[in-house]
Design a protein around this motif. Sequence first.
Motif, short mmCIF file in Angstrom:
data_model
loop_
_atom_site.label_atom_id
_atom_site.label_comp_id
_atom_site.label_asym_id
_atom_site.label_seq_id
_atom_site.Cartn_x
_atom_site.Cartn_y
_atom_site.Cartn_z
N GLY A 1 0.83 -1.21 0.00
CA GLY A 1 0.00 0.00 0.00
C GLY A 1 0.86 1.25 0.00
O GLY A 1 0.56 2.23 -0.70
N GLY B 1 1.19 3.87 -3.26
CA GLY B 1 0.64 5.19 -2.97
C GLY B 1 1.67 6.29 -2.85
O GLY B 1 1.34 7.40 -2.42
N SER C 1 -2.29 2.15 4.85
CA SER C 1 -0.97 2.52 4.34
C SER C 1 -1.09 3.37 3.09
O SER C 1 -0.37 4.37 2.92
CB SER C 1 -0.15 1.26 4.02
OG SER C 1 0.04 0.48 5.17
N TYR C 2 -2.00 2.98 2.22
CA TYR C 2 -2.16 3.67 0.93
C TYR C 2 -2.72 5.07 1.11
O TYR C 2 -2.27 6.03 0.47
CB TYR C 2 -3.07 2.84 0.03
CG TYR C 2 -3.30 3.44 -1.34
CD1 TYR C 2 -2.33 3.32 -2.33
CD2 TYR C 2 -4.47 4.13 -1.64
CE1 TYR C 2 -2.53 3.86 -3.59
CE2 TYR C 2 -4.69 4.67 -2.89
CZ TYR C 2 -3.72 4.54 -3.86
OH TYR C 2 -3.92 5.08 -5.10
N THR C 3 -3.70 5.21 2.00
CA THR C 3 -4.41 6.48 2.12
C THR C 3 -3.84 7.43 3.16
O THR C 3 -3.96 8.65 3.03
CB THR C 3 -5.89 6.23 2.46
OG1 THR C 3 -5.96 5.51 3.71
CG2 THR C 3 -6.56 5.39 1.38
#
Length: 483
Positions: A99, A103, A158-160
Amino acid sequence: MSDQIPMQDSTAPKSSIRAKIQAMGGFLTNMVLPNIGAFIAWGLLTALFIESGWLPNEHLAELVGPTITFLLPLLLAYTGGWMVGGRRGAVMGSIGAIGLIIGSDIPMFLGAMLIGPLGGLIIKKFDNLLHNRIPAGFEMIVNNFSIGILGFFLMLLSYTTIGPIIQAANEGVTVAIEALVATGFLPLLSLINEPAKVLFLNNVIDQGIYYPLGLQQSLEVGQSIYFVVASNPGPGLGLLLAYTFFGNKIARRTAPGAIVIHFFGGIHELYFPYVLMKPLTILGVIAGGMAGIATFQLFDAGLVAGPSPGSIFAYLALTPRGNFTGIILGVIAATVVSFIVTSIILRLDRRTEDDEKGLMESIDKSKQMKQEGKQAMGTTAAAGSTSATGPINKIAFACDAGAGSSAMGATTFRKKMQKADVEGIECKHYRIEDIPRDSDIIVVHKNLADRARMSYEDYEIIPIDNYIGDPKLEELLERLKDS
């Protein structure tokens, strides 16, 4: 007795903080160390096949980007997750890391070194919560879906959220250091680097700051000066050469052997005790470090990856085309300046008392500065645990990563036991956190003794100043002969 209590109380917090920082650096090191081969492989790809490499190849150069973007961060996250939560922790850490990677616009090394252990901790806590509570026959479905569901949420988080925060922090640090580079004051980093190394805090700086920044810069321009600002073997070489010519009798006898291991083997811990013997010599390695960085800057020199260990062979192997002059001159400049400054200090500090007595006095001064170790032992005796009363079957040499100075110390001591016909005693090296619980004696450098006592306070711990010819190791050998 009453005079000693306040002194111990006042120094204990410093001991605890330093030991915890060392432990953090050791944790980072043990995430990076098993994967050094992959970093070197990427470094060779970069040195050989990018446009400015030794053998430019557009097709093979396509491996460079995906390797640093995906493979290396995932390896770090997998290893960090494994260290905290075993195999399931490794999988969780890797899920969370992907993630971060997708990202972000930069190689997520710092993020991987955070999210990997976090993933391991999450699944470890979950498994502990459900321990002995899973109905028979449902173990596999619970185990698989727990990682799947928790990993899913960690990946989204994790991504956002985590990724953007880490990227912003990374950019802030990068801007700050680049501003330092632009002003020409980069050599001032030696004021931090060299004292930190002597206190065994170098791994926090190297693995936590310089290596991630260096890899990011190396991806962009094919090399980075960040890989050489703290790992230069020149300052340590200059100091050891000064001790070889102008040190006391013991130092002159041991420094040449330390030079070989430090400069060619890359184990920088070998020169730390010599600085601690005469703390003023820290000025020599600081001056040498500054001279080396200034030279690297002057020639716009850098390496393609982090040299681990910090051996001159690793330096030369990871030097890109066109950088050999700058790299070699940077090491030479650091060596010469460190040698000159340290030699002046040693010449001005010549003592008339017996050499061996002088060395023991310096050791005693170091012990006074480490009074917190005595408190950790619950005694006001000299640093070190009470001697083991039973038979000695296993001796553990320990250090930060378990692969440098402890390995050398264990090998050297085994040879001494063989020459002395001492048999039946196992002598191996470990990182501090991995010392077997059935060890009878633990040998560590005195600056790591507090950290060792955090986990092994009831064990006999022998803190030493030097892995080559330390008096306490000679005493231990005599003790083994008599047992």
